[in-house]
Design a protein around this motif. Structure first.
Motif, mmCIF file in Angstrom:
data_model
loop_
_atom_site.group_PDB
_atom_site.id
_atom_site.type_symbol
_atom_site.label_atom_id
_atom_site.label_comp_id
_atom_site.label_asym_id
_atom_site.label_seq_id
_atom_site.Cartn_x
_atom_site.Cartn_y
_atom_site.Cartn_z
ATOM 1 N N GLY A 101 0.779 -1.228 0.000
ATOM 2 C CA GLY A 101 0.000 0.000 0.000
ATOM 3 C C GLY A 101 0.812 1.280 0.000
ATOM 4 N N MET A 102 2.135 1.142 -0.086
ATOM 5 C CA MET A 102 3.008 2.314 -0.035
ATOM 6 C C MET A 102 3.745 2.476 -1.358
ATOM 7 S SD MET A 102 2.520 3.330 3.084
ATOM 8 C CE MET A 102 3.909 4.376 3.519
ATOM 9 N N GLU A 103 4.265 3.682 -1.576
ATOM 10 C CA GLU A 103 5.078 3.912 -2.758
ATOM 11 C C GLU A 103 6.477 3.331 -2.548
ATOM 12 O OE1 GLU A 103 3.048 8.057 -4.416
ATOM 13 O OE2 GLU A 103 5.143 8.010 -3.800
ATOM 14 N N ARG A 104 7.129 3.052 -3.646
ATOM 15 C CA ARG A 104 8.511 2.588 -3.574
ATOM 16 C C ARG A 104 9.388 3.730 -3.050
ATOM 17 N NH1 ARG A 104 10.569 -1.186 -8.393
ATOM 18 N NH2 ARG A 104 8.528 -2.042 -7.785
ATOM 19 N N GLU A 105 10.236 3.409 -2.081
ATOM 20 C CA GLU A 105 11.053 4.450 -1.483
ATOM 21 C C GLU A 105 12.532 4.112 -1.535
ATOM 22 O OE1 GLU A 105 10.219 5.072 2.652
ATOM 23 O OE2 GLU A 105 10.850 3.052 3.233
ATOM 24 N N PHE A 106 13.332 5.155 -1.572
ATOM 25 C CA PHE A 106 14.789 5.029 -1.618
ATOM 26 C C PHE A 106 15.313 4.498 -0.293
ATOM 27 C CE2 PHE A 106 19.061 5.995 -2.691
ATOM 28 C CZ PHE A 106 19.642 6.570 -1.567
ATOM 29 N N VAL A 107 16.303 3.601 -0.380
ATOM 30 C CA VAL A 107 16.955 3.077 0.821
ATOM 31 C C VAL A 107 18.429 3.476 0.848
ATOM 32 C CG1 VAL A 107 17.624 0.992 2.075
ATOM 33 C CG2 VAL A 107 15.373 1.121 0.978
ATOM 34 N N ALA A 108 19.147 3.132 -0.214
ATOM 35 C CA ALA A 108 20.585 3.412 -0.250
ATOM 36 C C ALA A 108 21.079 3.358 -1.687
ATOM 37 C CB ALA A 108 21.358 2.409 0.608
ATOM 38 N N ALA A 109 22.189 4.041 -1.949
ATOM 39 C CA ALA A 109 22.783 4.021 -3.282
ATOM 40 C C ALA A 109 24.284 4.163 -3.166
ATOM 41 C CB ALA A 109 22.202 5.129 -4.152
ATOM 42 N N ILE A 110 24.986 3.686 -4.200
ATOM 43 C CA ILE A 110 26.435 3.755 -4.218
ATOM 44 C C ILE A 110 26.901 4.175 -5.600
ATOM 45 C CG2 ILE A 110 26.624 1.271 -4.746
ATOM 46 C CD1 ILE A 110 29.174 1.290 -2.931
ATOM 47 N N HIS A 111 27.829 5.103 -5.618
ATOM 48 C CA HIS A 111 28.405 5.639 -6.850
ATOM 49 C C HIS A 111 29.079 4.525 -7.654
ATOM 50 C CE1 HIS A 111 31.242 8.278 -9.146
ATOM 51 N NE2 HIS A 111 30.223 9.122 -9.100
ATOM 52 N N TRP A 112 29.183 4.708 -8.972
ATOM 53 C CA TRP A 112 29.803 3.682 -9.806
ATOM 54 C C TRP A 112 31.236 3.405 -9.366
ATOM 55 C CZ3 TRP A 112 34.135 5.188 -12.450
ATOM 56 C CH2 TRP A 112 34.295 6.558 -12.674
ATOM 57 N N SER A 113 31.916 4.429 -8.817
ATOM 58 C CA SER A 113 33.292 4.246 -8.352
ATOM 59 C C SER A 113 33.373 3.771 -6.910
ATOM 60 C CB SER A 113 34.041 5.570 -8.461
ATOM 61 O OG SER A 113 33.545 6.477 -7.497
ATOM 62 N N ALA A 114 32.240 3.721 -6.243
ATOM 63 C CA ALA A 114 32.135 3.357 -4.823
ATOM 64 C C ALA A 114 32.651 4.442 -3.893
ATOM 65 C CB ALA A 114 32.841 2.040 -4.531
ATOM 66 N N ARG A 115 32.993 5.611 -4.419
ATOM 67 C CA ARG A 115 33.562 6.652 -3.556
ATOM 68 C C ARG A 115 32.491 7.440 -2.803
ATOM 69 N NH1 ARG A 115 34.663 9.533 -8.713
ATOM 70 N NH2 ARG A 115 33.237 11.282 -8.867
ATOM 71 N N ASN A 116 31.213 7.239 -3.131
ATOM 72 C CA ASN A 116 30.142 7.989 -2.483
ATOM 73 C C ASN A 116 28.953 7.069 -2.252
ATOM 74 O OD1 ASN A 116 28.479 10.026 -1.507
ATOM 75 N ND2 ASN A 116 27.902 10.735 -3.543
ATOM 76 N N THR A 117 28.372 7.171 -1.079
ATOM 77 C CA THR A 117 27.150 6.426 -0.777
ATOM 78 C C THR A 117 26.099 7.379 -0.227
ATOM 79 O OG1 THR A 117 27.997 5.860 1.425
ATOM 80 C CG2 THR A 117 28.320 4.241 -0.328
ATOM 81 N N GLN A 118 24.841 7.019 -0.393
ATOM 82 C CA GLN A 118 23.721 7.800 0.103
ATOM 83 C C GLN A 118 22.773 6.865 0.846
ATOM 84 O OE1 GLN A 118 22.986 11.180 -0.377
ATOM 85 N NE2 GLN A 118 24.956 11.528 -1.384
ATOM 86 N N TYR A 119 22.159 7.366 1.910
ATOM 87 C CA TYR A 119 21.212 6.573 2.693
ATOM 88 C C TYR A 119 19.981 7.386 3.033
ATOM 89 C CZ TYR A 119 25.146 3.405 3.403
ATOM 90 O OH TYR A 119 26.196 2.541 3.213
ATOM 91 N N ALA A 120 18.854 6.704 3.082
ATOM 92 C CA ALA A 120 17.658 7.324 3.639
ATOM 93 C C ALA A 120 17.884 7.540 5.135
ATOM 94 C CB ALA A 120 16.453 6.417 3.412
ATOM 95 N N ASP A 121 17.298 8.594 5.660
ATOM 96 C CA ASP A 121 17.458 8.890 7.085
ATOM 97 C C ASP A 121 16.987 7.727 7.961
ATOM 98 O OD1 ASP A 121 16.650 12.444 6.854
ATOM 99 O OD2 ASP A 121 18.517 11.355 6.505
ATOM 100 N N SER A 122 15.980 7.021 7.504
ATOM 101 C CA SER A 122 15.392 5.949 8.310
ATOM 102 C C SER A 122 16.322 4.748 8.478
ATOM 103 C CB SER A 122 14.077 5.488 7.688
ATOM 104 O OG SER A 122 14.296 5.040 6.360
ATOM 105 N N VAL A 123 17.352 4.613 7.638
ATOM 106 C CA VAL A 123 18.244 3.460 7.716
ATOM 107 C C VAL A 123 19.682 3.850 8.026
ATOM 108 C CG1 VAL A 123 16.772 2.263 6.052
ATOM 109 C CG2 VAL A 123 18.887 3.347 5.268
ATOM 110 N N LYS A 124 19.961 5.135 8.049
ATOM 111 C CA LYS A 124 21.331 5.598 8.274
ATOM 112 C C LYS A 124 21.846 5.095 9.620
ATOM 113 C CE LYS A 124 21.875 9.568 6.473
ATOM 114 N NZ LYS A 124 21.833 11.030 6.214
ATOM 115 N N GLY A 125 23.058 4.546 9.603
ATOM 116 C CA GLY A 125 23.645 3.996 10.818
ATOM 117 C C GLY A 125 23.302 2.540 11.060
ATOM 118 N N ARG A 126 22.331 2.006 10.309
ATOM 119 C CA ARG A 126 21.937 0.592 10.477
ATOM 120 C C ARG A 126 22.232 -0.227 9.226
ATOM 121 N NH1 ARG A 126 16.735 -0.716 11.001
ATOM 122 N NH2 ARG A 126 15.938 1.097 9.855
#
Length: 126
Positions: free
Chosen positions: A41-66
């Motif tokens: 019942g929910m929309e698809r949401e972002f969790v995490a991503a990683i740059h093609w070079s692996a030098r940068n990652t991004q996280y949703a606030d809800s999962v950051k640190g876990r």
């Protein structure tokens, strides 16, 4: 790019799982990779991503640190290590590859990703 996700399952709150996503068909190392999730019942949401070079990652606030996203370009695989899982993490998890090679930034939105795996169910429950 063809993507195959695996590693989901049933886990108790506070537990851990590691998702894997194996890629084939194009040069995996040229693409940023991401994990999204979708609960009923929910929309698809972002969790995490990683740059093609692996030098940068991004996280949703809800999962950051876990959660931790990583990639092994030699194995054409991206991983999502999920620790301290909560019932609200319950969802189908999808891996995705960027629509463009060598993008300078890491995107957090669904439209930025053209290639999707089939999804793997993660259920966090006691």
């Amino acid at each position: 790019v063809q993507l195959q996700a695996s590693g989901g399952g049933l886990v108790q709150p506070g537990g851990s799982l590691r998702l894997s996503c194996a890629a084939s068909g194009r040069t995996f190392s040229n693409y940023a990779m991401a994990w999204f999730r979708q609960a009923p019942g929910m929309e698809r949401e972002f969790v995490a991503a990683i740059h093609w070079s692996a030098r940068n990652t991004q996280y949703a606030d809800s999962v950051k640190g876990r959660f931790t996203i990583s990639r092994d370009n030699a194995k054409n695989t991206v991983y999502l290590q999920m620790n301290k899982l909560k019932p609200e993490d319950t969802a189908v998890y999808y891996c995705a590859a960027d629509s463009r090679e060598f993008r300078a930034i890491v995107l957090r939105s669904v439209p930025g990703y053209s290639y999707w795996g089939q999804g793997t169910q993660v259920t966090v429950s006691s």
